[in-house]
Design a protein around this motif. Sequence first.
Motif, short mmCIF file in Angstrom:
data_model
loop_
_atom_site.label_atom_id
_atom_site.label_comp_id
_atom_site.label_asym_id
_atom_site.label_seq_id
_atom_site.Cartn_x
_atom_site.Cartn_y
_atom_site.Cartn_z
N TRP A 1 31.84 37.87 46.88
CA TRP A 1 32.31 37.33 45.96
C TRP A 1 32.79 38.81 46.12
CZ3 TRP A 1 34.97 33.18 46.36
CH2 TRP A 1 34.18 31.76 46.43
N LEU A 2 34.64 39.14 46.19
CA LEU A 2 35.98 40.01 45.47
C LEU A 2 36.97 39.69 44.74
CD1 LEU A 2 36.12 40.76 49.47
CD2 LEU A 2 34.82 42.01 48.06
N LEU A 3 37.08 40.98 44.07
CA LEU A 3 38.07 40.23 42.84
C LEU A 3 39.11 41.67 42.91
CD1 LEU A 3 38.34 38.47 40.27
CD2 LEU A 3 37.10 40.75 39.31
N LYS A 4 40.16 40.63 42.17
CA LYS A 4 41.70 41.84 42.98
C LYS A 4 42.55 41.09 41.94
CE LYS A 4 44.37 44.96 44.66
NZ LYS A 4 43.49 46.31 44.10
N ASP A 5 42.68 41.85 40.94
CA ASP A 5 44.57 41.62 39.91
C ASP A 5 45.78 41.70 41.20
OD1 ASP A 5 46.49 40.93 38.52
OD2 ASP A 5 46.04 42.50 36.99
N LEU A 6 46.11 40.56 41.39
CA LEU A 6 46.50 39.91 42.16
C LEU A 6 48.77 41.08 42.10
CD1 LEU A 6 47.41 36.19 43.43
CD2 LEU A 6 46.35 38.59 44.41
N PHE A 7 48.44 41.23 39.83
CA PHE A 7 49.50 42.46 39.81
C PHE A 7 49.25 43.99 39.94
CE2 PHE A 7 50.17 39.07 35.49
CZ PHE A 7 51.25 38.10 36.53
N ASP A 8 48.22 43.98 40.60
CA ASP A 8 47.99 45.31 41.40
C ASP A 8 48.40 45.51 42.19
OD1 ASP A 8 47.38 46.24 38.37
OD2 ASP A 8 45.30 45.89 39.08
N LEU A 9 48.39 44.55 43.20
CA LEU A 9 49.35 44.25 44.98
C LEU A 9 50.42 45.27 44.95
CD1 LEU A 9 47.88 41.07 45.99
CD2 LEU A 9 46.99 43.06 45.94
#
Length: 161
Positions: free
Chosen positions: A153-161
């Motif tokens: 699994w990978l995790l990313k904050d969409l606000f950081d895109l």
Amino acid sequence: MRNHNDEKAALEAAAIGIFLNIYNLNHPQPLSIWKRQERPDYVLTDGRHHRIGVEVTHLFYDHLEARRVLGRLNPNNHGEESFEEFAQVLNDLLQQKEKKFKKYNQSYPVSLLVRNVSPLFGMSDVLKHKDLYYKPSGMMNVWFLSKDGIDEWLLKDLFDL
């Protein structure tokens, strides 16, 4: 036989467990579950006892995929899938959750955790099309949890895109 609420709670518990494992590996201030509740789904706490709410939701390409993934429909193809349609489903979900967040009344910030359960599109697809997403207001983060053709699994904050 499990009912819908039991299944939903189990999916949410799995998602928050995966989230916490990845988050805590990558942030100096680990989070832990303080309590499970209805709105938001979880209240987490950090080492300084600050509370953070997390609303958990799951993303499927469409309702047929959801039924297949959850074992309620025999596998079959349902036409040609497009990332634009997937992105629209994500945007609709973000707008729906934004409306729900406006009804929350808590003294701590709340984040949204979107667990992508669709095997059709993964994290790299989402990152390649970062300009397609709606940016909801009222949320501290929109965490996107997804696989990308691997079992990890990978995790990313969409606000950081």
